[in-house]
Design a protein around this motif. Structure first.
Motif: not given
Length: 725
Positions: A185-186, A468-472, A519-520, A537-538
Motif C-alpha cells: 500500500d502507499w 516519471w510519476d504515475c499517482n492514480s 512510491g513503488g 516508496s514515498d
C-alpha cells in the motif's frame, strides 16, 4: 534434500504422430533443465523441470508422454480450455462458430543464439481451427534465468474472443509448497508474508490498470517442501513484465501437483483478436535455486544488469531533490540556491520535483495543472531553460519531474480534450488524488504524452534526467476512444504506454529516467527496459526503508532502487538515515540548512564514499545476511568483481535490553584472500568502536567466524569496507 523434478506420463489415442516426430525439447541453463516432450497424440508436455541433468541418456530415460486418458492429469505445456483438462487453462478462445475449445498440437521448434543465451521457439496449432500459438523461451546459462512468453494468432474469417492468455504454465511435484507474496500500500510496499498452498487455487492479482502494483507486487517466491529460505533449500523466484493488471494463479490439484500460471489479468478484459493479428503475452522471468533465495536473487540481479534494465551496466547519478524541502512553494531563486547546495553536498544532479508547471490553473497543489506542461510564469518567469543554465553554472546536472499520463480536472488540457481522459459518460466522476488517467489506447493521446518529454528535451537538450510519476489507478473505467470495445481498455492502455516509452527511448536513448508511481507501485521488468531505476516508496523513514529495501532486493539490483535521505523519522540520526539510503542508489531530499556543520560534513563524506564504491554497491553481488523480519537487526553486503573489495552494512533497529549480540558471518568472499577491515561513514571527530577496525582477516575467517558489527543501541548503523590485500 529431496530433488525437485517433474515427471509426466499421459495417454491419448485420438491423434498419433510418428516416432521420429516425438521430439524432446531442452531449455537449459548452467544449472537448470526444462524438458518438454511431444506425445504420440501430437501434444506438448512438460517432462521435467529441475536441476540440470548431466547425462544425455538421463534425458532419454525420462518417461515420455505417450498418449491416452487426459484424466490422468497430464501436464500439458499450454493447456487450452473446454477439453478434458479439469484445471485452470493457459489459453481460452471462443471461435467464430461459438466453440470454446482449443487443443494445440506440436508443429515445429527451433533454437538460436541470442544476446546472452539461447532462444527456443515452439510452434503449436489447433488441428480443427486455424489458430496458432508460438511459445518462446530464452535461457541465460550463466545467470541461470529463463524468460518465457507466448504469441497467439489465427486465420479464422472473423475475430475470435480471448478470455485467457497466459505467458506460460509451469508444473511442480513436491510434498509441500510455500508461497511468499509481497503485499503493498502507499508507504507500506513489499510487505513479505508466507503461507502453505493447499488444494485449490491461490490467486495474486491486481485490477488497478495504472499504478497497478499499489496493493500487490508483480513477483513471488516459492519454497518446495519448506518455506523459502535465504541461504538454503529449493526455491523458485518468478516475476512478470507487465505494467498493468497481472494475475498469478497457483493451483494444487487432487494429486498434490502444483501448476503456476503467470498472465495478464483477464478481469474485464476479454480481447477480440482480429485475423492475422498477434496477441503477445508479457514476459515471465524465473530462476530456480537449490541454495535459497539469496542465490536466486543474485541470478536475477545479474540477468537484469546484463540484459533487461535500461543502461544496466552504466552509472547512476546521486542527486538532491527539492520535494521534501519545498513542496509546491518555491521560485527560481529558491531552486538556484538548492542547486548550489547540491554542488556543495557533492552529488551529481539537482532534481526539480512537482509544482513547476501550468499557468491558467497553476500547480500550487495537487488539484490542478496536470496536462499543462509549460513552466508557471509566476514561479519561473524565465522557464526551464534558466534552470538548466543555473544548474550548469552551479556545476551539477538538471533533472525534472513529470506525470505525463495524468490529467487534472482543472487544466486547460481537460477543457480542450475531455475525451482524452478515461471517465464514464453518465455517472458522477470519482477522482483519485484529484486527477484522472489519460487514455493511452488513443494514438492522439500517445502523441501528446510523448510530446511532454519531446518538448522539454527540444527546448532543453541538456536536461539530464526525468522522474516519471504515475499517482492514480484507473477509475471511472470507460474509454471514449474504444467505444464498443471497452473490454480491451486495460490491455490497450498499457500497450499505449509502451508505445510512448519506445518512442522516448528511440529518440533519447541516453537520458536516464526514474520510474515512480506514488512510491513503488510500478517496478516490473518490462517498464524497466525504459527506466534506469525506480522509486521504492514515498516512505523514507529509515526503519521502514530497511524492510522495504529488503523486500525489493529479492528481485531488483541496488542500481535499480532509489533511496533518499529525508527528514522522515528525524528522531533517527542523519548518519543512520544516510547509511540506510546508501545501500541503494543514493539521493537526498532535504535542505542543507537543516543540518549541523558536523552532519553536513558527514553527508559530504558519505557521498564521496558512495561514489568511490559504486562499482561494488551497484554492480556487486548482494548477500542478505541478517533479516529484519527475524530479529532486531539487519545486515547486507556487496562483493565486487573478483572478490577484491566488499561493503558490509549493519543496522541496529530496536535491540532489546541486554540481548545477546552474535557476530555476522560474511558471505561471497575468497576464503584464501586476506581482507583489511575498515569502518567508513563515521561522524566527524568520532573514532570507530569496531573491534576489528584496521585489522586483517582471511575471507575464510570472516565467513566462518564473522565480525561483531551489531550494538545494543537504537537505530545505529555501521558501514564497513573490506579490501583484499
Amino acid at each position: 534434500m529431496k530433488k525437485i523434478f517433474l515427471l509426466l506420463i499421459v495417454f491419448f489415442t485420438c491423434f498419433q504422430v510418428s516416432a521420429e516426430d516425438r521430439k524432446t525439447i531442452r531449455v537449459s541453463t548452467d544449472n537448470t533443465d526444462l524438458i518438454l516432450k511431444v506425445a504420440p497424440n501430437g501434444r506438448l508436455y512438460q517432462s521435467y523441470l529441475g536441476s540440470k541433468l548431466l547425462n544425455e541418456q538421463d534425458i532419454v530415460s525420462l518417461p515420455s508422454a505417450s498418449g491416452g486418458d487426459a484424466s490422468a492429469n497430464g501436464w500439458e505445456v499450454y493447456a487450452g480450455s473446454g477439453a478434458e483438462d479439469y484445471f485452470e487453462p493457459a489459453v481460452a478462445i471462443t471461435h467464430n462458430d461459438g466453440n470454446p475449445c482449443t487443443i494445440l498440437r506440436y508443429v515445429s521448434s527451433e533454437s538460436k543464439a541470442v544476446d546472452g543465451g539461447t532462444e527456443t521457439i515452439i510452434r503449436l496449432r489447433d488441428d480443427q481451427y486455424p489458430v496458432d500459438v508460438t511459445l518462446y523461451y530464452i535461457a541465460y546459462p550463466k545467470e541461470d534465468v529463463i524468460k518465457t512468453w507466448s504469441e497467439i494468432s489465427h486465420q479464422e474469417k472473423k475475430p475470435v474472443m480471448l478470455s485467457r492468455y497466459s505467458s506460460t504454465m509451469l508444473y511442480f511435484s513436491a510434498e509441500k509448497y510455500f508461497l511468499t507474496e509481497f503485499s503493498s500500500d502507499w508507504a507500506k510496499e513489499v510487505q513479505m508474508s508466507t503461507q502453505e498452498l493447499q488444494f485449490g487455487k491461490k490467486i495474486l492479482d491486481t485490477k488497478l490498470g495504472s499504478r497497478a502494483a499499489m496493493f500487490v507486487q508483480p513477483f513471488f517466491e516459492l519454497g518446495f517442501d519448506r518455506p523459502a529460505n535465504e541461504h538454503q533449500g529449493d526455491v523458485l523466484l518468478g516475476t512478470i513484465g507487465w505494467t498493468g493488471n497481472f494475475r498469478f494463479t497457483f493451483e494444487v490439484d487432487n494429486e498434490g501437483n502444483l501448476r503456476v500460471i503467470p498472465a495478464i489479468n483477464p478481469y474485464a478484459s476479454y480481447y477480440e483478436l482480429a485475423p492475422k493479428d498477434v496477441f503477445k503475452t508479457p514476459e515471465f522471468i524465473f530462476t530456480l535455486s537449490k541454495e535459497g533465495t539469496g542465490k536466486a536473487s543474485r541470478n536475477i540481479h545479474a540477468w537484469a544488469r546484463n540484459y533487461q534494465l535500461k543502461d544496466g551496466k552504466g552509472d547512476r547519478m546521486t542527486l538532491l531533490n527539492n520535494w521534501e524541502n519545498t513542496g509546491f512553494k518555491f521560485d527560481e531563486k529558491v531552486l538556484v540556491e538548492l542547486m548550489k547546495e547540491a554542488k556543495h553536498l557533492g552529488v551529481d544532479m539537482f532534481l526539480l520535483d512537482d509544482g513547476w508547471f501550468a499557468n491558467k490553473y497553476p500547480r500550487n497543489n495537487d488539484h490542478t495543472g496536470l496536462g499543462d506542461w509549460e513552466a508557471t510564469k509566476s514561479k519561473l518567469p524565465n522557464g526551464v531553460p534558466a534552470l538548466v543554465a543555473a544548474a550548469k553554472e552551479a556545476g551539477v546536472k538538471f533533472g525534472i519531474w513529470i506525470e505525463p499520463e495524468m490529467i487534472s480536472p482543472k487544466s486547460e488540457l481537460f477543457e480542450k480534450h475531455p475525451e482524452w481522459a478515461i471517465h464514464l459518460p453518465n455517472r458522477e466522476t470519482y477522482y483519485y488524488r484529484n486527477q484522472l488517467v489519460l487514455d493511452l489506447s488513443n494514438p492522439k493521446v500517445q502523441d501528446f504524452v510523448f510530446g511532454v518529454v519531446d518538448n522539454i528535451m527540444t527546448e532543453n537538450p541538456d536536461v539530464a534526467f526525468f522522474k516519471w510519476d504515475c499517482n492514480s489507478p484507473i477509475t471511472n473505467v470507460y474509454s471514449p476512444y474504444l467505444k464498443e470495445k471497452q473490454s480491451q481498455l486495460y490491455i490497450n492502455h498499457v500497450r499505449g504506454v509502451y508505445n510512448v516509452l519506445e518512442r522516448v527511448k528511440a529518440k533519447y536513448p541516453n537520458v536516464p529516467m526514474m520510474l515512480c508511481s506514488g512510491g513503488g507501485a510500478r517496478c516490473d521488468y518490462e517498464a524497466l527496459k525504459y527506466f534506469t531505476e525506480f522509486w521504492c516508496s514515498d516512505n523514507t523513514d529509515p526503519i521502514e526503508r530497511l524492510y522495504i529495501q529488503w523486500g525489493f532486493s529479492q528481485f531488483f539490483p541496488a542500481k535499480a532502487m532509489c533511496a533518499h535521505v529525508t527528514s522522515w523519522n528525524s528522531k533517527t540520526s542523519v548518519k543512520f538515515r544516510t547509511d540506510v539510503a546508501s545501500m541503494c542508489k543514493l539521493g537526498f531530499d532535504m535542505g542543507l540548512k537543516e543540518l549541523s556543520e558536523d552532519e553536513l560534513a558527514y553527508c559530504q563524506n558519505a557521498v564521496a564514499n558512495f561514489n568511490r564504491l559504486k562499482p561494488v554497491i551497484l554492480d556487486g553481488e548482494l548477500y542478505r545476511l541478517v533479516s529484519p523480519y527475524e530479529g532486531n537487526h539487519m545486515s547486507v553486503m556487496y562483493v565486487g568483481e573478483g572478490q577484491k573489495k566488499a561493503v558490509l552494512y549493519a543496522y541496529d533497529i530496536h535491540p532489546r535490553f541486554g540481548e545477546k549480540l552474535l557476530p555476522v558471518k560474511l558471505q561471497g568472499l575468497d576464503p584464501m584472500k586476506m581482507y583489511k577491515v575498515e569502518e567508513i561513514n563515521l561522524m566527524p571527530g568520532k573514532k570507530s568502536r569496531l573491534e576489528a577496525n584496521g585489522k586483517t582477516f582471511s575471507g575464510d575467517y570472516l565467513m566462518k567466524v564473522g565480525l561483531n558489527v551489531f550494538t545494543g543501541g537504537q537505530a545505529q548503523s555501521r558501514v564497513v569496507e573490506l579490501v583484499a590485500q
